[in-house]
Design a protein around this motif. Structure first.
Motif, PDB file in Angstrom:
ATOM      1  N   GLN A  20       0.875  -1.179   0.000  1.00  0.00           N
ATOM      2  CA  GLN A  20       0.000   0.000   0.000  1.00  0.00           C
ATOM      3  C   GLN A  20       0.906   1.221   0.000  1.00  0.00           C
ATOM      4  OE1 GLN A  20      -2.804  -0.031   3.268  1.00  0.00           O
ATOM      5  NE2 GLN A  20      -2.770  -2.267   3.333  1.00  0.00           N
ATOM      6  N   ILE A  21       1.096   1.809  -1.159  1.00  0.00           N
ATOM      7  CA  ILE A  21       2.024   2.934  -1.271  1.00  0.00           C
ATOM      8  C   ILE A  21       1.316   4.204  -0.823  1.00  0.00           C
ATOM      9  CG2 ILE A  21       3.417   4.312  -2.854  1.00  0.00           C
ATOM     10  CD1 ILE A  21       3.863   1.638  -4.415  1.00  0.00           C
ATOM     11  N   ALA A  22       1.808   4.748   0.295  1.00  0.00           N
ATOM     12  CA  ALA A  22       1.201   5.933   0.876  1.00  0.00           C
ATOM     13  C   ALA A  22       1.947   7.204   0.505  1.00  0.00           C
ATOM     14  CB  ALA A  22       1.152   5.790   2.401  1.00  0.00           C
ATOM     15  N   PHE A  23       3.277   7.116   0.482  1.00  0.00           N
ATOM     16  CA  PHE A  23       4.096   8.295   0.209  1.00  0.00           C
ATOM     17  C   PHE A  23       5.275   7.925  -0.668  1.00  0.00           C
ATOM     18  CE2 PHE A  23       1.976   9.247   4.187  1.00  0.00           C
ATOM     19  CZ  PHE A  23       1.512  10.543   3.966  1.00  0.00           C
ATOM     20  N   GLU A  24       5.701   8.892  -1.467  1.00  0.00           N
ATOM     21  CA  GLU A  24       6.906   8.752  -2.265  1.00  0.00           C
ATOM     22  C   GLU A  24       7.907   9.804  -1.798  1.00  0.00           C
ATOM     23  OE1 GLU A  24       5.871   9.200  -6.379  1.00  0.00           O
ATOM     24  OE2 GLU A  24       5.038   7.178  -6.509  1.00  0.00           O
ATOM     25  N   GLY A  25       9.153   9.377  -1.684  1.00  0.00           N
ATOM     26  CA  GLY A  25      10.223  10.310  -1.349  1.00  0.00           C
ATOM     27  C   GLY A  25      11.201  10.346  -2.498  1.00  0.00           C
ATOM     28  N   LYS A  26      11.782  11.494  -2.764  1.00  0.00           N
ATOM     29  CA  LYS A  26      12.640  11.646  -3.951  1.00  0.00           C
ATOM     30  C   LYS A  26      13.971  10.922  -3.827  1.00  0.00           C
ATOM     31  CE  LYS A  26      14.415  16.251  -2.679  1.00  0.00           C
ATOM     32  NZ  LYS A  26      15.602  15.812  -2.010  1.00  0.00           N
ATOM     33  N   ASP A  27      14.363  10.559  -2.592  1.00  0.00           N
ATOM     34  CA  ASP A  27      15.607   9.821  -2.388  1.00  0.00           C
ATOM     35  C   ASP A  27      15.531   9.059  -1.066  1.00  0.00           C
ATOM     36  OD1 ASP A  27      16.178  11.731  -0.356  1.00  0.00           O
ATOM     37  OD2 ASP A  27      17.254  12.995  -1.766  1.00  0.00           O
ATOM     38  N   ILE A  28      16.566   8.317  -0.751  1.00  0.00           N
ATOM     39  CA  ILE A  28      16.582   7.491   0.459  1.00  0.00           C
ATOM     40  C   ILE A  28      16.429   8.349   1.717  1.00  0.00           C
ATOM     41  CG2 ILE A  28      18.070   5.992   1.882  1.00  0.00           C
ATOM     42  CD1 ILE A  28      16.930   4.420  -0.431  1.00  0.00           C
ATOM     43  N   ASP A  29      17.086   9.518   1.754  1.00  0.00           N
ATOM     44  CA  ASP A  29      16.964  10.385   2.923  1.00  0.00           C
ATOM     45  C   ASP A  29      15.531  10.871   3.125  1.00  0.00           C
ATOM     46  OD1 ASP A  29      19.588  10.185   3.833  1.00  0.00           O
ATOM     47  OD2 ASP A  29      20.275  11.811   2.525  1.00  0.00           O
ATOM     48  N   ALA A  30      14.826  11.145   2.043  1.00  0.00           N
ATOM     49  CA  ALA A  30      13.422  11.550   2.152  1.00  0.00           C
ATOM     50  C   ALA A  30      12.585  10.407   2.721  1.00  0.00           C
ATOM     51  CB  ALA A  30      12.889  11.989   0.789  1.00  0.00           C
TER      52      ALA A  30
END
Length: 180
Positions: free
Chosen positions: A96-106
């Motif tokens: 269940q994809i809730a959020f996307e981050g632009k990189d690993i730190d995000a």
């Protein structure tokens, strides 16, 4: 690394824009005959979960234990996102994809804020585990990522490039022996 960046790196080595490149995952050299290289190390993929998560006190979990959790993943087109989604699918569920981050730190920040769980390459957490999170190994899967170095097959490495390439191989060989 996004697929575009991943394949740009391979193409850059083939076309001579880059002499050598460190890359993850290591490309299949049978499918990419214009490059050679070596795997420097293989790292485990682990779960990063919020500190107050129901599974935070476990020594290890099965990937499918996270099937009800919201996932924080990299954007569409990233090689690592594809690996995470495929691993979940292989474990019997679609994340269940809730959020996307632009990189690993995000992604680390999203998990630290309690917005979901994420799968991470273990080496990205060694010196940089966010507060309010817990690293939990996955017991039911051999989910790993290879990291390697590639160079073009159509030309010989220059002496300085060869020296650096050999240095990388020797350094990681020693580290791998130390880790065993």
């Amino acid at each position: 690394m996004s697929n575009a960046l991943y394949y740009d790196l391979i193409d850059g080595v083939i076309n001579g824009e880059f002499n050598l490149a460190m890359i993850a995952p290591m490309p299949n050299q049978e499918k990419e005959p214009k490059i050679k290289g070596a795997t420097l190390f293989t790292e485990n993929i682990v779960a990063l979960i919020p500190l107050h998560h129901r599974l935070a006190d476990r020594k290890s979990i099965r990937l499918r234990d996270l099937r009800e959790d919201p996932f924080c993943v990299l954007p569409e087109g990233f090689v690592f996102r594809e690996q995470v989604v495929r691993a979940c699918y292989d474990a019997g569920f679609n994340p269940q994809i809730a959020f996307e981050g632009k990189d690993i730190d995000a992604l680390k920040g999203l998990v630290s804020a309690g917005l979901g769980v994420a799968l991470m390459p273990e080496m990205t957490l060694v010196d940089n585990t966010p507060r309010s999170t817990v690293i939990v190994p996955l017991s039911d899967t051999n989910l790993t990522r290879t990291v390697g170095v590639i160079y073009p097959t159509q030309r010989k490495l220059l002496p300085t490039e060869k020296l650096f390439y050999d240095f990388l191989l020797e350094t990681y060989e020693r580290l791998n022996q130390f880790r065993s």
